[in-house]
Design a protein around this motif. Sequence first.
Motif, short mmCIF file in Angstrom:
data_model
loop_
_atom_site.label_atom_id
_atom_site.label_comp_id
_atom_site.label_asym_id
_atom_site.label_seq_id
_atom_site.Cartn_x
_atom_site.Cartn_y
_atom_site.Cartn_z
N ASP A 135 -9.77 -5.40 8.25
CA ASP A 135 -9.42 -4.06 7.78
C ASP A 135 -8.81 -2.89 8.86
O ASP A 135 -8.55 -1.76 8.37
CB ASP A 135 -10.40 -3.42 6.67
CG ASP A 135 -10.53 -4.40 5.53
OD1 ASP A 135 -9.51 -4.98 5.11
OD2 ASP A 135 -11.63 -4.59 4.77
N ASP A 136 -9.12 -3.15 10.17
CA ASP A 136 -8.43 -2.28 11.01
C ASP A 136 -7.17 -2.04 10.90
O ASP A 136 -6.46 -0.90 10.80
CB ASP A 136 -8.58 -2.83 12.41
CG ASP A 136 -10.22 -2.85 12.92
OD1 ASP A 136 -10.85 -2.20 12.19
OD2 ASP A 136 -10.27 -3.63 13.89
N ALA A 137 -6.25 -3.15 10.30
CA ALA A 137 -4.93 -2.95 10.12
C ALA A 137 -4.59 -1.96 8.88
O ALA A 137 -3.66 -1.31 9.05
CB ALA A 137 -4.28 -4.43 9.46
N CYS A 179 -3.01 3.77 7.49
CA CYS A 179 -3.33 5.06 7.14
C CYS A 179 -3.09 5.99 8.17
O CYS A 179 -2.69 7.16 7.78
CB CYS A 179 -4.79 5.05 6.38
SG CYS A 179 -5.13 4.11 4.90
N LYS A 180 -3.68 5.88 9.41
CA LYS A 180 -3.34 6.95 10.47
C LYS A 180 -2.00 7.13 10.71
O LYS A 180 -1.53 8.33 10.85
CB LYS A 180 -4.01 6.31 11.53
CG LYS A 180 -5.75 6.49 11.45
CD LYS A 180 -6.23 6.09 12.76
CE LYS A 180 -7.99 6.41 12.69
NZ LYS A 180 -8.58 5.98 14.08
N LYS A 181 -1.10 6.21 10.55
CA LYS A 181 0.51 6.10 10.83
C LYS A 181 1.03 7.01 9.81
O LYS A 181 1.97 7.82 10.16
CB LYS A 181 0.96 4.81 10.97
CG LYS A 181 2.44 4.78 11.37
CD LYS A 181 2.88 3.53 11.20
CE LYS A 181 4.37 3.51 11.72
NZ LYS A 181 5.23 2.14 11.52
N ASN A 182 0.59 6.75 8.65
CA ASN A 182 1.33 7.67 7.45
C ASN A 182 0.54 8.68 6.98
O ASN A 182 0.79 9.34 5.90
CB ASN A 182 1.31 6.49 6.51
CG ASN A 182 2.47 5.43 6.61
OD1 ASN A 182 3.72 5.82 6.70
ND2 ASN A 182 2.14 4.08 7.14
N ASN A 183 -0.54 9.25 7.84
CA ASN A 183 -1.37 10.39 7.46
C ASN A 183 -1.92 10.24 5.99
O ASN A 183 -1.75 11.21 5.16
CB ASN A 183 -0.41 11.60 7.69
CG ASN A 183 -1.37 13.10 7.69
OD1 ASN A 183 -2.22 13.06 8.04
ND2 ASN A 183 -0.51 14.02 6.95
N LEU A 203 0.83 -1.31 -0.03
CA LEU A 203 -0.02 0.10 -0.09
C LEU A 203 0.74 1.34 -0.06
O LEU A 203 0.54 2.29 -0.42
CB LEU A 203 -0.81 -0.15 1.24
CG LEU A 203 -1.96 1.15 1.31
CD1 LEU A 203 -2.91 1.43 -0.04
CD2 LEU A 203 -2.89 0.90 2.61
N GLU A 204 2.01 1.22 0.76
CA GLU A 204 2.94 2.24 0.84
C GLU A 204 3.52 2.60 -0.65
O GLU A 204 3.36 3.66 -1.13
CB GLU A 204 4.23 1.99 1.57
CG GLU A 204 4.98 3.13 1.81
CD GLU A 204 6.03 2.97 3.03
OE1 GLU A 204 6.84 3.81 3.27
OE2 GLU A 204 6.09 1.72 3.44
N TYR A 205 3.94 1.64 -1.49
CA TYR A 205 4.27 1.78 -2.87
C TYR A 205 2.92 2.56 -3.66
O TYR A 205 3.23 3.53 -4.41
CB TYR A 205 4.62 0.40 -3.75
CG TYR A 205 5.85 -0.24 -3.34
CD1 TYR A 205 6.93 0.46 -3.85
CD2 TYR A 205 5.85 -1.02 -2.36
CE1 TYR A 205 7.98 -0.24 -3.86
CE2 TYR A 205 7.03 -1.81 -2.22
CZ TYR A 205 8.29 -1.25 -2.60
OH TYR A 205 9.50 -1.87 -2.51
#
Length: 232
Positions: A56-58, A63-67, A30-32
């Motif tokens: 999908d909590d993960a 998303c929260k961690k990476n804004n 997802l980061e890519y």
Amino acid sequence: MRIGIVVLCRYSSSRLYGKILKEIKGKKVLEYICDKVSRVKGIDGFCIATSVEKDDDAIERFCKKNNVNIFRGDLNNVSKRFYECAEANNYDVIVRINGDNIFLDKDLISDAILKFKENNLDFLSNVKERTYPKGMSIEIVRKDVYEAHLKNMTSDYYREHVMPYFYDNEKLFKTMYLYNEDDSCKGIDLALDTQEDFNTVTKILSLTTKLHYKYNYKEIVSLYKKINDKQI
């Protein structure tokens, strides 16, 4: 006119569970994807659209961690989730990207958005007849048009796959299909769907020598062919 990218993904992929957060070369899948869509020209933002299921909590934590902007909706009615994500973000035009498209081409998407605006379209796609590799799909639709026809997407197939209604009823819309003049990409599958795909993606990324988002689709196809021709 606000243009936004909606990335559809879920953790509970049936063929490769958790693939969206698997790591390759120190980065999650997802980061890519986020790295690339954030660099697309002509958009006002992007949002990850996942489900309300506990699995999908993960994705929400990532998303929260990476804004990163996230929307959570129905697991099985993906067409509804797609629309509601766009509505929540006030997008007038929606670019649909799949969570298995790790090799999406940001410049290809930027060019598609420009064509969509210049031609005042309802729907644009590079998927029909697949002259681009699978895994580099681009579909763009006006939100008001999608909303007007959402009530007609009653079959499970339409609900799950988001866009087939527009192909099946193309005469109702001002539509443009993009075709690749270079037929060397036909039949190539770069989507991340199975463990075998994951292994292939890992091999391709192991060959990269510059930032991953700087590679266009032709360069990725070239790396894919090197692997499949056993040149490494």
